[in-house]
Write a protein that holds these residues in place. Structure first.
Motif, mmCIF file in Angstrom:
data_model
loop_
_atom_site.group_PDB
_atom_site.id
_atom_site.type_symbol
_atom_site.label_atom_id
_atom_site.label_comp_id
_atom_site.label_asym_id
_atom_site.label_seq_id
_atom_site.Cartn_x
_atom_site.Cartn_y
_atom_site.Cartn_z
ATOM 1 N N SER A 236 0.840 -1.188 0.000
ATOM 2 C CA SER A 236 0.000 0.000 0.000
ATOM 3 C C SER A 236 0.879 1.244 0.000
ATOM 4 O O SER A 236 1.838 1.334 0.763
ATOM 5 C CB SER A 236 -0.909 0.022 1.236
ATOM 6 N N ARG A 237 0.535 2.190 -0.874
ATOM 7 C CA ARG A 237 1.236 3.472 -0.887
ATOM 8 C C ARG A 237 0.343 4.599 -0.379
ATOM 9 O O ARG A 237 0.627 5.775 -0.550
ATOM 10 C CB ARG A 237 1.711 3.803 -2.316
ATOM 11 N N GLY A 238 -0.767 4.238 0.235
ATOM 12 C CA GLY A 238 -1.697 5.244 0.734
ATOM 13 C C GLY A 238 -1.176 5.966 1.966
ATOM 14 O O GLY A 238 -0.301 5.475 2.683
ATOM 15 N N GLU A 239 -1.719 7.131 2.207
ATOM 16 C CA GLU A 239 -1.342 7.914 3.386
ATOM 17 C C GLU A 239 -2.040 7.378 4.628
ATOM 18 O O GLU A 239 -3.058 6.694 4.545
ATOM 19 C CB GLU A 239 -1.716 9.384 3.173
ATOM 20 N N PHE A 240 -1.480 7.698 5.789
ATOM 21 C CA PHE A 240 -2.124 7.364 7.051
ATOM 22 C C PHE A 240 -1.724 8.401 8.085
ATOM 23 O O PHE A 240 -0.939 9.320 7.807
ATOM 24 C CB PHE A 240 -1.775 5.943 7.499
#
Length: 409
Positions: A236-240
């Motif tokens: 996953s390259r999504g932000e958090f």
């Protein structure tokens, strides 16, 4: 316990979320008297909450890729999503006079960027079709002969509709109505149910004190890698976001399923650089710089990434190659997913083999189930709402056909 003191409806829908309302719409459109009952003071509460950050209706991608997001449940959901998939969702929203647009991530949103205008228009259309609603009616199970039991404001009551659609949600966000309390009643009736578990959930992390100043900080430009014992890798390259209780956000939610199933989670703090390039940069002379400053400047790490490196990686290796390997695969020490009541959605529910192809419960003829009550899960990004609408439509049409005494078209 008294019977309902008005004319009993042809069709009863229990639960006023998107899946239940879609079933009600199909039933009323077919000319049947429909009653929607919900335990909360108003309908669509979870739908409205989901829309507070921008209502993600569906996703603008090809059918095969869209269906693949449902993984194990893609086979049973396939015919329903073929009938009512992303393009149909867009047409449905536009039919309620809600303009939509597609973002750069292929997610589709109403231009109003919230759920309330769409829900108001939908409820008005349903009322115009004759759909009746009752709130603060809590379903308590079935009585002898298949009667449907409620605890209502005026006391216990029973209804004996010709068909019933259960749309009670999963077990996430119980304060909005989806509390999973239906599990016991259905198991008692002989319905097989897979245990409910958190899906699209954050991670619980017991932070050290030095992370306090980073609570609320977004983490960008980091890759999350979940790897199971079977060798499967989920990236996953999504932000958090770092919170006081752990990690939250789309990047974490997208890998919550493999983590829930035991996969090891690592962070790649430099996903755009290979390990050799990271090692080369770390191997440069640092002069009088502190080691922390040298790492920060060599790799362009912001304070949040440095804090994560210190939190999960201490004591840091001295040799550049070993440190590079750690930065590229930083093990995340966590205590599992956040509790189910904090999750975006749930996994588990009524097993597919407990349902026929029309989503009618084999153990309870005339009773259908839709939405998150069923045993499927999907990532955020429009997949959840689309499948809820599709299953609601499918069961609503099947229930209408049953009332008419003919197979579904």
């Amino acid at each position: 316990m008294s019977d309902f003191d008005e004319v009993t409806p042809d069709a009863l829908v229990i639960g006023g979320g998107p899946a239940g309302l879609m079933a009600a719409e199909e039933l009323s459109r077919a000319g049947h008297r429909v009653l929607v009952a919900d335990a909360r003071p108003s309908l669509g509460r979870k739908f409205l909450m989901a829309g507070k950050s921008g209502l993600n209706l569906t996703r603008d991608e090809d059918d095969a890729r869209f269906l693949a997001a449902y993984e194990e449940a893609s086979a049973p959901l396939a015919p329903m999503l073929a009938e009512f998939g992303p393009r149909a969702v867009v047409s449905w929203a536009e039919g309620l006079e809600q303009e939509v647009f597609t973002g750069t991530s292929l997610r589709v949103f109403p231009k109003a960027m919230k759920a309330s205008p769409l829900l108001r228009a939908w409820l008005a259309r349903l009322a115009g079709q004759g759909v009746e609603t009752r709130t603060r009616w809590r379903w308590t199970g079935f009585a002898e002969g298949g009667a449907v039991c409620f605890e209502a404001p005026d006391g216990p009551l029973t209804l004996r509709p010709r068909v019933t659609v259960l749309a009670l949600g999963g077990a996430s966000w119980p304060r909005l109505g989806s509390d999973g309390a239906w599990v016991g009643a259905l198991e008692e009736a002989g319905v097989a149910i897979a245990p409910l578990r958190p899906a699209n959930a954050g991670l619980a992390v017991d932070w050290s004190d030095h992370m306090t100043r980073h609570h609320g900080a977004p983490v960008k430009g980091v890759a999350l890698l979940a790897q199971g014992d079977n060798g499967q890798r989920h990236l996953s390259r999504g932000e958090f976001v770092i919170t006081a209780r752990g990690l939250e956000g789309g990047g974490v939610y997208s890998i919550s399923k493999p983590v829930r199933e035991g996969a090891r989670l690592c962070l790649d703090l430099c996903p755009d650089l290979g390990a050799q390039r990271v090692a080369e940069r770390l191997g440069r002379p640092r002069g009088k710089q502190s080691r922390a400053n040298h790492i920060r400047k060599a790799l362009g790490l912001d304070p949040v990434k440095l804090a994560l490196l210190q939190e999960f990686g201490r004591p840091l290796p001295e040799e550049a190659g070993d440190l590079a390997a750690l930065i590229k695969a930083l093990p995340v020490a966590h205590q599992g997913l956040r509790p189910i009541e904090e999750a975006i959605s749930t996994a588990g529910g009524i097993r597919w083999d407990a349902l026929d192809e029309d989503l009618m419960l084999r153990a309870l003829p005339g009773v259908f189930a839709v939405g998150e009550m069923l045993d499927w899960e999907a990532p955020t990004g429009g997949y959840l709402l689309t499948a809820c609408l599709a299953t609601g439509r499918h069961a609503g049409r099947a229930a209408a056909a049953r009332l008419a005494g003919s197979p579904k078209d």
